[in-house]
Design a protein around this motif. Structure first.
Motif, PDB file in Angstrom:
ATOM      1  N   GLY A 103      60.688  94.617 -68.264  1.00 26.97           N
ATOM      2  CA  GLY A 103      60.380  94.560 -69.685  1.00 26.97           C
ATOM      3  C   GLY A 103      59.250  93.596 -69.982  1.00 26.97           C
ATOM      4  O   GLY A 103      58.907  92.729 -69.170  1.00 26.97           O
ATOM      5  N   PRO A 104      58.650  93.716 -71.160  1.00 25.01           N
ATOM      6  CA  PRO A 104      57.500  92.904 -71.549  1.00 25.01           C
ATOM      7  C   PRO A 104      57.818  91.405 -71.529  1.00 25.01           C
ATOM      8  O   PRO A 104      58.813  90.956 -72.078  1.00 25.01           O
ATOM      9  CB  PRO A 104      57.199  93.370 -72.987  1.00 25.01           C
ATOM     10  N   GLY A 105      56.955  90.656 -70.896  1.00 24.68           N
ATOM     11  CA  GLY A 105      57.086  89.203 -70.909  1.00 24.68           C
ATOM     12  C   GLY A 105      58.072  88.636 -69.919  1.00 24.68           C
ATOM     13  O   GLY A 105      58.078  87.430 -69.661  1.00 24.68           O
ATOM     14  N   ALA A 110      60.154  84.809 -65.752  1.00 23.83           N
ATOM     15  CA  ALA A 110      60.815  84.602 -64.461  1.00 23.83           C
ATOM     16  C   ALA A 110      60.004  83.662 -63.574  1.00 23.83           C
ATOM     17  O   ALA A 110      60.566  82.786 -62.896  1.00 23.83           O
ATOM     18  CB  ALA A 110      61.023  85.943 -63.760  1.00 23.83           C
ATOM     19  N   LEU A 111      58.676  83.825 -63.577  1.00 19.02           N
ATOM     20  CA  LEU A 111      57.819  82.957 -62.760  1.00 19.02           C
ATOM     21  C   LEU A 111      57.824  81.526 -63.282  1.00 19.02           C
ATOM     22  O   LEU A 111      57.813  80.568 -62.493  1.00 19.02           O
ATOM     23  CB  LEU A 111      56.396  83.516 -62.717  1.00 19.02           C
ATOM     24  N   THR A 112      57.844  81.373 -64.608  1.00 23.67           N
ATOM     25  CA  THR A 112      57.911  80.029 -65.201  1.00 23.67           C
ATOM     26  C   THR A 112      59.228  79.351 -64.852  1.00 23.67           C
ATOM     27  O   THR A 112      59.264  78.160 -64.493  1.00 23.67           O
ATOM     28  CB  THR A 112      57.753  80.115 -66.728  1.00 23.67           C
ATOM     29  N   ALA A 180      66.962  81.812 -60.043  1.00 21.01           N
ATOM     30  CA  ALA A 180      65.511  81.953 -60.195  1.00 21.01           C
ATOM     31  C   ALA A 180      64.931  82.849 -59.111  1.00 21.01           C
ATOM     32  O   ALA A 180      64.062  83.685 -59.377  1.00 21.01           O
ATOM     33  CB  ALA A 180      64.847  80.574 -60.163  1.00 21.01           C
ATOM     34  N   ARG A 181      65.387  82.683 -57.887  1.00 18.25           N
ATOM     35  CA  ARG A 181      64.888  83.509 -56.790  1.00 18.25           C
ATOM     36  C   ARG A 181      65.320  84.959 -56.966  1.00 18.25           C
ATOM     37  O   ARG A 181      64.545  85.891 -56.708  1.00 18.25           O
ATOM     38  CB  ARG A 181      65.392  82.953 -55.457  1.00 18.25           C
ATOM     39  N   LEU A 182      66.555  85.168 -57.399  1.00 19.39           N
ATOM     40  CA  LEU A 182      67.050  86.525 -57.555  1.00 19.39           C
ATOM     41  C   LEU A 182      66.228  87.298 -58.580  1.00 19.39           C
ATOM     42  O   LEU A 182      66.021  88.505 -58.443  1.00 19.39           O
ATOM     43  CB  LEU A 182      68.526  86.496 -57.972  1.00 19.39           C
ATOM     44  N   ARG A 183      65.734  86.608 -59.597  1.00 20.60           N
ATOM     45  CA  ARG A 183      64.940  87.261 -60.640  1.00 20.60           C
ATOM     46  C   ARG A 183      63.614  87.798 -60.116  1.00 20.60           C
ATOM     47  O   ARG A 183      63.020  88.681 -60.731  1.00 20.60           O
ATOM     48  CB  ARG A 183      64.700  86.295 -61.800  1.00 20.60           C
ATOM     49  N   VAL A 184      63.127  87.249 -59.002  1.00 22.89           N
ATOM     50  CA  VAL A 184      61.847  87.726 -58.459  1.00 22.89           C
ATOM     51  C   VAL A 184      62.013  88.408 -57.099  1.00 22.89           C
ATOM     52  O   VAL A 184      61.029  88.830 -56.506  1.00 22.89           O
ATOM     53  CB  VAL A 184      60.827  86.570 -58.330  1.00 22.89           C
ATOM     54  N   THR A 185      63.238  88.529 -56.616  1.00 24.90           N
ATOM     55  CA  THR A 185      63.464  89.097 -55.287  1.00 24.90           C
ATOM     56  C   THR A 185      62.948  90.529 -55.173  1.00 24.90           C
ATOM     57  O   THR A 185      62.275  90.881 -54.196  1.00 24.90           O
ATOM     58  CB  THR A 185      64.962  89.044 -54.928  1.00 24.90           C
ATOM     59  N   ASP A 186      63.253  91.360 -56.158  1.00 28.42           N
ATOM     60  CA  ASP A 186      62.787  92.747 -56.091  1.00 28.42           C
ATOM     61  C   ASP A 186      61.262  92.814 -56.135  1.00 28.42           C
ATOM     62  O   ASP A 186      60.650  93.683 -55.507  1.00 28.42           O
ATOM     63  CB  ASP A 186      63.382  93.566 -57.235  1.00 28.42           C
TER      64      ASP A 186
END
Length: 240
Positions: A103-105, A110-112, A180-186
């Motif tokens: 989704g937008p933003g 997630a990176l922040t 935090a890692r799980l949010r960017v894992t995919d």
């Protein structure tokens, strides 16, 4: 202190949603690669105690993940719940599809979030009087990711990053780092493992470890920022 980030991920769940939270915790362990494909979850009795749930609830959660194709439950002396989930190999368009689903933003958010958590964990660890045993765990996690085959790189990279938060001794911080890692894992799994990027990451990982072991929180923060900014740049490059 465990040598793997299982303590924080598998801490007690809330009673009201015990089944749902148990499924969530086990999925974190599986999707983050804390237990590698083909590896076995901790014994049922031990896992139920860690999660603070009944063995009935645990079995229901494991059965659900077995039906969903994440676990294979084997009976007998050498039985247990074995991880069968493997992240799909990256393909053209996969990264864009993951971002579209977020989704937008949400990507920037997630990176922040990851930047804030991992910088904080490294700074805290650099100000902690580490025992030789914990220093050795950190060195070993670094060596593991440096020696990783391409197929194992993302999983061992995750273990390295989570170890920094886990070694602080703060269960809340370790849990936040896993989140935090799980949010960017995919997202990370959708990027090919590129030789030059792995070389850059190895130098940045080494700088992070050196600063932590030297007790220099500002140098540790700078090393994490450089590393995560590189990851963000790679993501943007594949999205361009």
């Amino acid at each position: 202190m465990g040598e793997q980030p299982l303590v924080a991920l598998l801490g007690p769940v809330r009673a009201g949603n015990a089944f749902e939270e148990t499924v969530e915790r086990l999925l974190q362990v599986i999707k983050l690669g804390v237990v590698a494909p083909g590896g076995k979850l901790p014994p049922e009795r031990e896992l139920a105690v860690q999660l603070g749930i009944s063995r009935v609830t645990l079995r229901e959660a494991i059965r659900a993940l077995q039906e969903a194709g994440y676990l294979d439950v084997r009976r007998g002396r050498y039985g247990g719940a074995f991880v069968v989930y493997e992240p799909p190999l990256p393909g053209r368009g996969d990264l864009r599809e993951v971002v579209r689903r977020m989704g937008p933003g949400e990507l920037d958010d997630a990176l922040t979030f990851r930047m804030a958590i991992e910088c904080g964990a490294a700074q805290v660890l650099a100000t902690t009087g580490l025992t030789e045993g914990r220093r050795e765990v950190l060195r070993r996690r670094l060596a593991d990711v440096n020696d990783a085959a391409p197929a194992d790189y993302r999983r061992l990279d995750t273990a390295f990053h989570l170890a920094i938060a886990e070694l602080t001794g703060s269960a809340l911080l370790a849990s936040a780092a896993a989140d935090a890692r799980l949010r960017v894992t995919d997202l990370l799994n959708a990027i090919p493992v590129l030789g030059p990027n792995i070389d850059h990451a190895a130098a940045q990982h080494a700088a992070m470890v050196a600063a932590i072991l030297d007790g220099d929180p500002e140098a540790a923060r700078r090393a994490v920022v450089e590393h995560l900014e590189g990851t963000a740049a790679l993501l943007r490059a594949f999205l361009a």
